[in-house]
Design an enzyme around this catalytic site. Sequence first.
Site, mmCIF file in Angstrom:
data_model
loop_
_atom_site.group_PDB
_atom_site.id
_atom_site.type_symbol
_atom_site.label_atom_id
_atom_site.label_comp_id
_atom_site.label_asym_id
_atom_site.label_seq_id
_atom_site.Cartn_x
_atom_site.Cartn_y
_atom_site.Cartn_z
ATOM 1 C CE1 TYR A 1 2.628 4.985 -4.366
ATOM 2 C CE2 TYR A 1 3.647 3.235 -3.663
ATOM 3 C CZ TYR A 1 2.366 4.230 -3.798
ATOM 4 O OH TYR A 1 1.584 3.113 -3.092
ATOM 5 C CE LYS B 1 0.239 0.047 -4.599
ATOM 6 N NZ LYS B 1 1.456 0.948 -4.615
ATOM 7 C CG HIS C 1 -2.019 3.447 -7.477
ATOM 8 N ND1 HIS C 1 -1.252 4.027 -7.972
ATOM 9 C CD2 HIS C 1 -2.442 4.204 -6.057
ATOM 10 C CE1 HIS C 1 -0.695 4.375 -6.582
ATOM 11 N NE2 HIS C 1 -1.896 3.935 -5.465
#
Length: 318
Positions: A52, A77, A110
Site C-alpha cells: 500500500y 502483509k 498478501h
Amino acid sequence: AAPNGSPLKPIQIPALGLGTFEAAADDAGRCARAVSHALRTGYRHIDTAAAYGCEAEVGEGIRDSGIPRGDIFLCTKFWQQWHAPEDVARSLDESLARLQTSYVDLYLMHWPLAFERTDDYEIRTREDGKPVVNEELSSNHEPTWRAMEELVRRGKTRAIGVSNFNVEQLKKLLSFARIKPVCNQVEAHPWLPQKELLEFCRENDIAFVAYSPLGSQSGPKTMHTLTARLLEDETVVEVAHRLKTGPAQVLLAWAIQRGTVAIPKSSNPKRIDDNLKVIELGKKDFDLIDQITVRDPLKRNRLVNFDTVWGVNCFGDE
Ligand code: A2P
C-alpha cells in the site's frame, strides 16, 4: 483465534478495523492523520500492507495517537515478489522499521500468487506487460508458510494468516501448517458474499476478514469490473433510509452480524467516526441485504479485480 501449537496467549481480532488500501494515494500526511484520528476515536485495529506504500504514515499515526502499541491490533502483509523464505523475514523487518514497531499482531501472505523476485516493489513484466509469475512458489505455499511460522516463533508477529485464498488453497495450507492461519482476508460485501468460503472458514476456525466492505471504488480504474456503486444499491439505500442511518452503516452491520471482520478504508474524519458507530439490523433487514445477489444474480461481482489489472488469474478462479 490462537495459532495451534503456539506458546502465545490467544489473540482477538477487533471486528472493525481501519483499512489503508489506497491511503497512499491521498495527500501526504492524510493517512497518518486518519490512523491517529481513528485510534483516538476508539478503533483498535489497523490494516495495512507493504504494497500500500503507507506503512510509514501508519507508524506515524500510531505514534501521534498516543494510544499504547500494546492496545492496538496491527496487521501488515508482504508483497508478491517476496515469497521466497529468505525474503519473507526481510520484508517483515522492513515493514517493522517503517511502522516504527518491534512486532505486528498479524502478518499475512498478501496473495496466493507469487511473482518473480525483484529487489524493489516493482513487478517484473513479460513482453506482453503481464507479471512474471513464480509458478513454484504459487502452487506450493509450504516454503513461504514455514518462513512465516518462524516469524511467530521469533516474536516478530503474534499470528500469521493469508489473503485472497480460495477454499482449495486453504485446504492445502491446512494440510501442512504447523501454526494454523488465523485468518483469510478477502473481498466481501453483499455483491460478493463469498458464502461457501465463509462457511469453510467457520468450520476451520479461520477468521474471515472482509476487505472493501463498502464496495471500494478507489484504486486503478482497470481494477473495477463495475461502475455501479454498492453504497447506492437500492436495497441498501432503502434499509438505511428506513433506519435513519447511512448505507455504510447498513453494510458494516451486515458484515459484522454474519460473523466477519470488516476493515473499511477512510481518510475522512467524519466517515471514520461514522463507520465505528455500528448499528444492529433486525432479521428482516439482515435477510434483505443478505439475499441481494439471490434476488438479482447479475449483481454478483468482484469489485476489486486484480485479474484485470495484471492480466493473470490472481484468485485461482475457475
Ligand atoms: P474516503 O477515504 O474519502 O472516506 P472500502 O473500504 O470498501 O474499500 O471503501 C473505501 C471507499 O469508501 C473510500 O473511497 C472511502 O473514501 C469511502 N468511504 C469510507 N467510509 C465511507 C462512508 N461512511 N460513506 C461513504 N463513503 C465512505
